[in-house]
Design a protein around this motif. Structure first.
Motif, mmCIF file in Angstrom:
data_model
loop_
_atom_site.group_PDB
_atom_site.id
_atom_site.type_symbol
_atom_site.label_atom_id
_atom_site.label_comp_id
_atom_site.label_asym_id
_atom_site.label_seq_id
_atom_site.Cartn_x
_atom_site.Cartn_y
_atom_site.Cartn_z
ATOM 1 N N ASN A 82 0.919 -1.304 0.418
ATOM 2 C CA ASN A 82 -0.661 -0.103 0.427
ATOM 3 C C ASN A 82 1.121 1.382 -0.252
ATOM 4 O O ASN A 82 0.653 2.054 -0.961
ATOM 5 C CB ASN A 82 -0.562 0.161 1.097
ATOM 6 C CG ASN A 82 -2.101 1.093 1.262
ATOM 7 O OD1 ASN A 82 -2.896 1.213 0.488
ATOM 8 N ND2 ASN A 82 -1.637 2.321 2.261
ATOM 9 N N ASN A 83 2.083 1.114 0.486
ATOM 10 C CA ASN A 83 3.273 2.471 0.579
ATOM 11 C C ASN A 83 3.441 2.470 -0.388
ATOM 12 O O ASN A 83 3.489 4.119 -0.998
ATOM 13 C CB ASN A 83 3.559 2.287 1.874
ATOM 14 C CG ASN A 83 3.650 2.570 3.439
ATOM 15 O OD1 ASN A 83 2.392 2.795 3.539
ATOM 16 N ND2 ASN A 83 4.088 2.719 4.451
ATOM 17 N N GLY A 84 4.280 1.907 -1.112
ATOM 18 C CA GLY A 84 4.260 1.234 -2.644
ATOM 19 C C GLY A 84 3.985 1.910 -2.926
ATOM 20 O O GLY A 84 3.790 3.408 -4.899
ATOM 21 N N GLY A 85 2.189 2.201 -3.639
ATOM 22 C CA GLY A 85 1.570 2.331 -4.201
ATOM 23 C C GLY A 85 1.665 3.553 -3.877
ATOM 24 O O GLY A 85 0.834 4.107 -5.505
ATOM 25 N N ILE A 86 0.968 4.176 -3.126
ATOM 26 C CA ILE A 86 0.792 5.838 -2.890
ATOM 27 C C ILE A 86 2.024 6.566 -3.259
ATOM 28 O O ILE A 86 2.384 7.125 -4.178
ATOM 29 C CB ILE A 86 0.706 5.928 -1.085
ATOM 30 C CG1 ILE A 86 -0.824 5.193 -0.831
ATOM 31 C CG2 ILE A 86 1.621 7.299 -0.906
ATOM 32 C CD1 ILE A 86 -0.610 5.743 1.047
ATOM 33 N N VAL A 87 3.583 5.783 -3.149
ATOM 34 C CA VAL A 87 4.356 6.282 -3.701
ATOM 35 C C VAL A 87 4.930 6.430 -5.111
ATOM 36 O O VAL A 87 4.869 7.772 -5.266
ATOM 37 C CB VAL A 87 5.233 6.055 -3.648
ATOM 38 C CG1 VAL A 87 7.242 6.360 -3.758
ATOM 39 C CG2 VAL A 87 5.947 6.016 -1.493
ATOM 40 N N ASP A 88 4.062 5.349 -5.493
ATOM 41 C CA ASP A 88 3.935 5.210 -6.847
ATOM 42 C C ASP A 88 3.235 5.660 -7.813
ATOM 43 O O ASP A 88 3.290 6.993 -8.553
ATOM 44 C CB ASP A 88 3.837 3.844 -7.636
ATOM 45 C CG ASP A 88 4.565 3.004 -7.356
ATOM 46 O OD1 ASP A 88 6.329 3.166 -7.309
ATOM 47 O OD2 ASP A 88 4.425 1.675 -7.755
ATOM 48 N N ALA A 89 2.309 6.293 -6.805
ATOM 49 C CA ALA A 89 0.681 7.392 -7.604
ATOM 50 C C ALA A 89 1.535 8.413 -7.751
ATOM 51 O O ALA A 89 1.104 9.473 -8.400
ATOM 52 C CB ALA A 89 -0.337 7.366 -6.829
ATOM 53 N N VAL A 90 1.867 8.907 -6.502
ATOM 54 C CA VAL A 90 2.913 10.686 -6.384
ATOM 55 C C VAL A 90 3.325 10.925 -7.453
ATOM 56 O O VAL A 90 3.352 12.134 -8.103
ATOM 57 C CB VAL A 90 3.238 10.540 -4.651
ATOM 58 C CG1 VAL A 90 4.360 12.094 -4.359
ATOM 59 C CG2 VAL A 90 2.021 10.996 -3.711
ATOM 60 N N ILE A 91 4.788 10.026 -7.744
ATOM 61 C CA ILE A 91 5.418 9.729 -8.839
ATOM 62 C C ILE A 91 4.788 10.611 -9.672
ATOM 63 O O ILE A 91 5.419 11.404 -10.418
ATOM 64 C CB ILE A 91 6.348 8.779 -8.769
ATOM 65 C CG1 ILE A 91 7.484 8.466 -7.716
ATOM 66 C CG2 ILE A 91 7.538 8.868 -9.918
ATOM 67 C CD1 ILE A 91 8.336 7.433 -7.722
#
Length: 94
Positions: free
Chosen positions: A75-84
Motif C-alpha cells: 500500500n505504501n509503495g502504491g502511494i509513492v508510485d501514484a505520487v511520482i
C-alpha cells in the motif's frame, strides 16, 4: 464560495507572484505566473495529502501477521508510485 483550503492556496500563490491585491502589477506575465503557482500548489498539496496516508514502517513492523505487513508495505509503495506519476504528469518537481 471557494473552499477555505483552496482560498489559502490562492492567497499563497497571489502573494508569491505579486498579483495580490488585484490591480497591482496585473500584467499578463504576472497572471500566468500566478496561475502556474496556484496549480503547482494544488498538485503539491494533493501529493502531501497522499503521502500522509502512508503507514509508518515502525507501525507495520509491529504486526505479527506477515500478510498484513506485506499488504501495508505494498500500500505504501502504491502511494509513492501514484505520487511520482502525479508529479510527472503535471511536471511538478518541488
Amino acid at each position: 464560495m471557494m473552499n477555505e483550503r483552496i482560498r489559502k492556496l490562492w492567497d499563497e500563490a497571489a502573494e508569491s507572484t505579486a498579483a495580490y491585491p488585484s490591480g497591482q502589477n496585473n500584467s499578463w506575465e504576472t497572471q500566468v505566473n500566478f496561475m502556474e503557482k496556484f496549480a503547482q500548489l494544488i498538485v503539491m498539496k494533493c501529493v502531501e495529502v497522499a503521502l500522509d496516508e502512508r503507514i509508518a514502517k515502525e507501525e507495520i513492523d509491529k504486526s505479527d501477521d506477515i500478510e498484513d505487513r506485506c499488504y501495508l508495505r505494498g500500500n505504501n509503495g502504491g502511494i509513492v508510485d501514484a505520487v511520482i506519476a502525479i508529479k510527472q504528469h503535471f511536471g511538478v518537481e518541488e
